[in-house]
Write a protein that holds these residues in place. Structure first.
Motif, PDB file in Angstrom:
ATOM      1  N   ASP A 237       0.826  -1.205   0.000  1.00  0.00           N
ATOM      2  CA  ASP A 237       0.000   0.000   0.000  1.00  0.00           C
ATOM      3  C   ASP A 237       0.860   1.255   0.000  1.00  0.00           C
ATOM      4  OD1 ASP A 237      -2.404  -1.352  -0.076  1.00  0.00           O
ATOM      5  OD2 ASP A 237      -2.634  -1.405   2.101  1.00  0.00           O
ATOM      6  N   PHE A 238       2.016   1.174   0.642  1.00  0.00           N
ATOM      7  CA  PHE A 238       2.932   2.316   0.647  1.00  0.00           C
ATOM      8  C   PHE A 238       3.367   2.633  -0.781  1.00  0.00           C
ATOM      9  CE2 PHE A 238       6.845   4.639   1.043  1.00  0.00           C
ATOM     10  CZ  PHE A 238       6.703   5.398   2.197  1.00  0.00           C
ATOM     11  N   GLN A 239       3.764   1.611  -1.509  1.00  0.00           N
ATOM     12  CA  GLN A 239       4.198   1.823  -2.887  1.00  0.00           C
ATOM     13  C   GLN A 239       3.045   2.288  -3.771  1.00  0.00           C
ATOM     14  OE1 GLN A 239       7.307   1.683  -4.122  1.00  0.00           O
ATOM     15  NE2 GLN A 239       8.099   1.255  -2.076  1.00  0.00           N
ATOM     16  N   ARG A 240       1.854   1.746  -3.518  1.00  0.00           N
ATOM     17  CA  ARG A 240       0.702   2.039  -4.363  1.00  0.00           C
ATOM     18  C   ARG A 240       0.128   3.430  -4.115  1.00  0.00           C
ATOM     19  NH1 ARG A 240      -4.767   1.549  -3.555  1.00  0.00           N
ATOM     20  NH2 ARG A 240      -4.406   0.594  -1.498  1.00  0.00           N
ATOM     21  N   VAL A 241       0.079   3.854  -2.844  1.00  0.00           N
ATOM     22  CA  VAL A 241      -0.613   5.094  -2.497  1.00  0.00           C
ATOM     23  C   VAL A 241       0.327   6.156  -1.925  1.00  0.00           C
ATOM     24  CG1 VAL A 241      -2.456   6.133  -1.114  1.00  0.00           C
ATOM     25  CG2 VAL A 241      -2.771   3.851  -2.093  1.00  0.00           C
ATOM     26  N   VAL A 242       1.133   5.757  -0.952  1.00  0.00           N
ATOM     27  CA  VAL A 242       1.880   6.740  -0.167  1.00  0.00           C
ATOM     28  C   VAL A 242       3.055   7.336  -0.934  1.00  0.00           C
ATOM     29  CG1 VAL A 242       3.222   7.092   1.940  1.00  0.00           C
ATOM     30  CG2 VAL A 242       1.150   5.692   2.005  1.00  0.00           C
ATOM     31  N   LYS A 243       3.698   6.554  -1.784  1.00  0.00           N
ATOM     32  CA  LYS A 243       4.891   7.035  -2.487  1.00  0.00           C
ATOM     33  C   LYS A 243       4.619   8.371  -3.189  1.00  0.00           C
ATOM     34  CE  LYS A 243       9.109   5.356  -3.241  1.00  0.00           C
ATOM     35  NZ  LYS A 243       9.952   4.738  -2.204  1.00  0.00           N
ATOM     36  N   ASN A 244       3.456   8.482  -3.809  1.00  0.00           N
ATOM     37  CA  ASN A 244       3.107   9.704  -4.542  1.00  0.00           C
ATOM     38  C   ASN A 244       1.862  10.371  -3.965  1.00  0.00           C
ATOM     39  OD1 ASN A 244       5.083   9.721  -6.851  1.00  0.00           O
ATOM     40  ND2 ASN A 244       4.179   7.710  -7.171  1.00  0.00           N
ATOM     41  N   ILE A 245       1.626  10.199  -2.671  1.00  0.00           N
ATOM     42  CA  ILE A 245       0.371  10.626  -2.088  1.00  0.00           C
ATOM     43  C   ILE A 245       0.133  12.120  -2.208  1.00  0.00           C
ATOM     44  CG2 ILE A 245       1.298  10.899   0.282  1.00  0.00           C
ATOM     45  CD1 ILE A 245      -1.360   9.604   1.251  1.00  0.00           C
ATOM     46  N   TYR A 246       1.160  12.933  -1.991  1.00  0.00           N
ATOM     47  CA  TYR A 246       0.977  14.387  -2.038  1.00  0.00           C
ATOM     48  C   TYR A 246       0.832  14.891  -3.478  1.00  0.00           C
ATOM     49  CZ  TYR A 246       2.138  14.374   2.916  1.00  0.00           C
ATOM     50  OH  TYR A 246       2.133  14.150   4.267  1.00  0.00           O
ATOM     51  N   LEU A 247       1.575  14.306  -4.398  1.00  0.00           N
ATOM     52  CA  LEU A 247       1.458  14.702  -5.797  1.00  0.00           C
ATOM     53  C   LEU A 247       0.066  14.375  -6.336  1.00  0.00           C
ATOM     54  CD1 LEU A 247       4.935  13.537  -7.151  1.00  0.00           C
ATOM     55  CD2 LEU A 247       4.176  15.891  -6.743  1.00  0.00           C
ATOM     56  N   ASN A 248      -0.440  13.199  -6.005  1.00  0.00           N
ATOM     57  CA  ASN A 248      -1.763  12.808  -6.488  1.00  0.00           C
ATOM     58  C   ASN A 248      -2.872  13.618  -5.828  1.00  0.00           C
ATOM     59  OD1 ASN A 248      -0.761  10.883  -8.270  1.00  0.00           O
ATOM     60  ND2 ASN A 248      -0.808   9.247  -6.741  1.00  0.00           N
ATOM     61  N   ALA A 249      -2.703  13.924  -4.538  1.00  0.00           N
ATOM     62  CA  ALA A 249      -3.708  14.747  -3.852  1.00  0.00           C
ATOM     63  C   ALA A 249      -3.755  16.145  -4.451  1.00  0.00           C
ATOM     64  CB  ALA A 249      -3.396  14.815  -2.361  1.00  0.00           C
ATOM     65  N   ALA A 250      -2.588  16.682  -4.788  1.00  0.00           N
ATOM     66  CA  ALA A 250      -2.535  18.027  -5.364  1.00  0.00           C
ATOM     67  C   ALA A 250      -3.200  18.072  -6.734  1.00  0.00           C
ATOM     68  CB  ALA A 250      -1.085  18.482  -5.460  1.00  0.00           C
ATOM     69  N   LYS A 251      -3.135  16.968  -7.478  1.00  0.00           N
ATOM     70  CA  LYS A 251      -3.761  16.936  -8.798  1.00  0.00           C
ATOM     71  C   LYS A 251      -5.268  17.145  -8.713  1.00  0.00           C
ATOM     72  CE  LYS A 251      -0.321  13.961 -11.049  1.00  0.00           C
ATOM     73  NZ  LYS A 251      -0.047  12.615 -11.618  1.00  0.00           N
ATOM     74  N   GLU A 252      -5.859  16.807  -7.577  1.00  0.00           N
ATOM     75  CA  GLU A 252      -7.302  16.986  -7.419  1.00  0.00           C
ATOM     76  C   GLU A 252      -7.662  18.462  -7.255  1.00  0.00           C
ATOM     77  OE1 GLU A 252      -9.735  14.386  -5.455  1.00  0.00           O
ATOM     78  OE2 GLU A 252      -8.400  12.641  -5.500  1.00  0.00           O
ATOM     79  N   ILE A 253      -6.657  19.291  -7.004  1.00  0.00           N
ATOM     80  CA  ILE A 253      -6.877  20.733  -6.899  1.00  0.00           C
ATOM     81  C   ILE A 253      -6.642  21.395  -8.257  1.00  0.00           C
ATOM     82  CG2 ILE A 253      -6.219  22.840  -5.677  1.00  0.00           C
ATOM     83  CD1 ILE A 253      -7.544  20.653  -3.948  1.00  0.00           C
ATOM     84  N   GLY A 254      -5.669  20.868  -9.011  1.00  0.00           N
ATOM     85  CA  GLY A 254      -5.375  21.433 -10.312  1.00  0.00           C
ATOM     86  C   GLY A 254      -3.939  21.182 -10.719  1.00  0.00           C
ATOM     87  N   ASP A 255      -3.603  21.584 -11.918  1.00  0.00           N
ATOM     88  CA  ASP A 255      -2.246  21.419 -12.437  1.00  0.00           C
ATOM     89  C   ASP A 255      -1.426  22.646 -12.048  1.00  0.00           C
ATOM     90  OD1 ASP A 255       0.005  20.657 -13.788  1.00  0.00           O
ATOM     91  OD2 ASP A 255      -0.730  21.277 -15.759  1.00  0.00           O
ATOM     92  N   VAL A 256      -0.904  22.621 -10.821  1.00  0.00           N
ATOM     93  CA  VAL A 256      -0.152  23.758 -10.290  1.00  0.00           C
ATOM     94  C   VAL A 256       1.168  23.254  -9.715  1.00  0.00           C
ATOM     95  CG1 VAL A 256      -2.253  25.056  -9.754  1.00  0.00           C
ATOM     96  CG2 VAL A 256      -1.233  23.580  -7.997  1.00  0.00           C
ATOM     97  N   PRO A 257       2.166  24.129  -9.543  1.00  0.00           N
ATOM     98  CA  PRO A 257       3.440  23.711  -8.941  1.00  0.00           C
ATOM     99  C   PRO A 257       3.231  23.176  -7.524  1.00  0.00           C
ATOM    100  CG  PRO A 257       3.658  25.857  -9.981  1.00  0.00           C
ATOM    101  CD  PRO A 257       2.202  25.529  -9.991  1.00  0.00           C
ATOM    102  N   VAL A 258       3.918  22.089  -7.224  1.00  0.00           N
ATOM    103  CA  VAL A 258       3.829  21.441  -5.913  1.00  0.00           C
ATOM    104  C   VAL A 258       5.237  21.171  -5.406  1.00  0.00           C
ATOM    105  CG1 VAL A 258       2.987  19.449  -4.611  1.00  0.00           C
ATOM    106  CG2 VAL A 258       1.664  20.304  -6.555  1.00  0.00           C
TER     107      VAL A 258
END
Length: 456
Positions: A237-258
């Motif tokens: 689950d770490f590899q599947r979700v957590v590795k990119n958790i912040y990048l994927n969460a930010a995508k739900e807000i929009g395509d902005v610098p993170v």
């Protein structure tokens, strides 16, 4: 007397922990007897290397003191700097001792495995002659301090998450929410909590130009490498979700610098921004102990700065860290955990079913007259720890953040730490301890995080 012919004399001992042995004080007395030169090199990614020069006694009558001094020093350097290779320069016997404990089945097997995973390299201990010691070589990293536009700053703590909506440098909205990431195995819980916070802040602004995230752990290219925040999440689950958790969460807000940064580095950035100066150690005293450092040029060094797992107490029955398995490390002395551990010695019975954050709040709601011993003890720990860390960091300022520093207790912590530095380490000059105002103590980390990205 700790070891033969080495006796400590300090004026300040934690009132609720009379057996505390300040490693900084031990080192001071030990080095008065040491004369044989020795260097320790810690190597990390891209051939970056930190080299620390010291001395050992090595007269055959102080073997236990030699081993204690070097073992605790190596542990401090490893977690402060980070790396996958330790080189001991100047003593083959000491090198063999260190290699034996940073090996399979050794006392520091956890540390070796941890660093190997972080740097994706085999961990090793190397011996060299002192004359062959390498040179220090580090590449500082520049961070943005820009707060222009509409930004979200998110701070992921172990017991609460903070988010701020920031427009042209002004926090138009901030909230602090209790959550339980360190005891939750479901990665979707973490993801949904992060997305909820980001969407809440986004709703307070006309648009979102950038997202900055402060989070406990180690992050490379905005990806989660290791983080105690997600310690219950299974490897798959770490590899599947957590590795990119912040990048994927930010995508739900929009395509902005993170930008995702270690919360300690963001603490240091907050200090640099508020004090408008450099040579700053930022410390966030929350569920754990997070630290970051801004050097004389206003950059971060790229070091690990995980002082939570660096030792500060040398007694044999020091507080046990359940994650690393070591004793006497900062996480149990300069954090929320310290409040809970010290409370019984102050005659305070904590609610057994409460979370760590709820236990802290319970203590903070009590009269300061009843809790003063807790804060004085933590301040004493902090003062002795700063004397130890001063050997690694060129400090002009220390900014103290986090829930533990809130209210009258925070003032007592800083006053006690200043007294320790003044009375027990008079040779150390020019370290200024700072508390931000009450609002910034709690949400300043998230506002500083908003300054991490550069807007297109």
């Amino acid at each position: 007397m700790i070891f033969k012919n080495i006796e400590l004399a300090v004026k300040h001992i934690p009132p609720l922990d009379n057996d505390f042995i300040a490693i900084a004080a031990f080192n001071r007395e030990y080095l008065k007897l040491a004369y044989e030169p020795l260097a320790i090199a810690i190597e990390r990614e891209n051939s970056q290397r930190f080299v620390y020069d010291t001395k050992i006694i090595n007269d055959g009558n102080h073997d236990s003191a030699d081993e204690f001094y070097i073992e605790r020093l190596v542990k401090l350097l490893l977690w402060a700097v980070g790396g996958f290779r330790i080189t001991i320069c100047g003593n083959e016997k000491i090198a063999g001792f260190i290699k034996s404990i940073y090996n399979t089945g050794g006392k520091r097997e956890f540390d070796a495995d941890f660093m190997s995973n972080v740097y994706e390299s085999k961990f090793e201990v190397v011996n060299l002659a002192y004359e062959e010691k390498p040179e220090s070589s580090e590449t500082p990293v520049s961070l943005s301090r820009d707060l222009s536009g509409c930004r979200i700053g998110f701070d992921a703590g172990g017991s609460d998450r903070k988010v701020s909506a920031v427009i042209d440098g002004e926090a138009v909205y901030s909230e602090e929410t209790i959550w339980h990431p360190k005891i939750t195995a479901d990665p979707d819980y973490h993801y949904n909590e992060i997305v909820t916070a980001l969407k809440t802040a986004a709703a307070k602004m006309p648009r979102v130009d950038a997202i900055g995230i402060s989070s406990a752990g180690i992050y490379v290219n905005n990806r989660t490498m290791v983080a105690s925040l997600f310690r219950q999440v299974q490897a798959d689950d770490f590899q599947r979700v957590v590795k990119n958790i912040y990048l994927n969460a930010a995508k739900e807000i929009g395509d902005v610098p993170v930008v995702v940064a270690n919360d300690g580095d963001v603490s240091a950035l907050a200090g640099a921004m508020s004090l408008n100066d450099t040579n700053i150690l930022g410390i966030a005293m929350g569920t754990s102990l997070a630290a970051g450092y801004i050097d004389k040029n206003g950059n971060i060094t790229g070091r690990l700065n995980e002082l939570a797992f660096a030792p500060v107490d040398g007694k044999e029955n020091g507080a046990w860290d359940e994650w690393s398995g070591d004793l006497g490390c900062g996480v149990k002395y300069i954090s929320q955990d310290a409040v809970a551990l010290l409370a019984p010695y102050a005659g305070i019975t904590l609610p057994s079913a409460a979370t760590p954050a709820e236990k802290l709040k319970f203590v903070q709601d009590l009269p300061i007259e009843k809790t003063a011993g807790i804060y004085e003890s933590i301040g004493c720990y902090l003062g002795h720890a700063l004397a130890l860390w001063r050997d690694i960091y060129d400090l002009h300022h220390v900014l103290l953040l986090g829930r533990v520093m809130s209210g009258a207790g925070g003032d007592l912590i800083i006053a006690t730490a200043e007294a320790v530095l003044c009375d027990d380490y008079p040779g150390i000059k020019g370290i200024n301890l700072h508390l931000p105002d009450e609002k910034n103590r709690r949400v300043g980390q998230s506002v500083a995080a908003a300054a991490l990205p550069r807007v297109r």
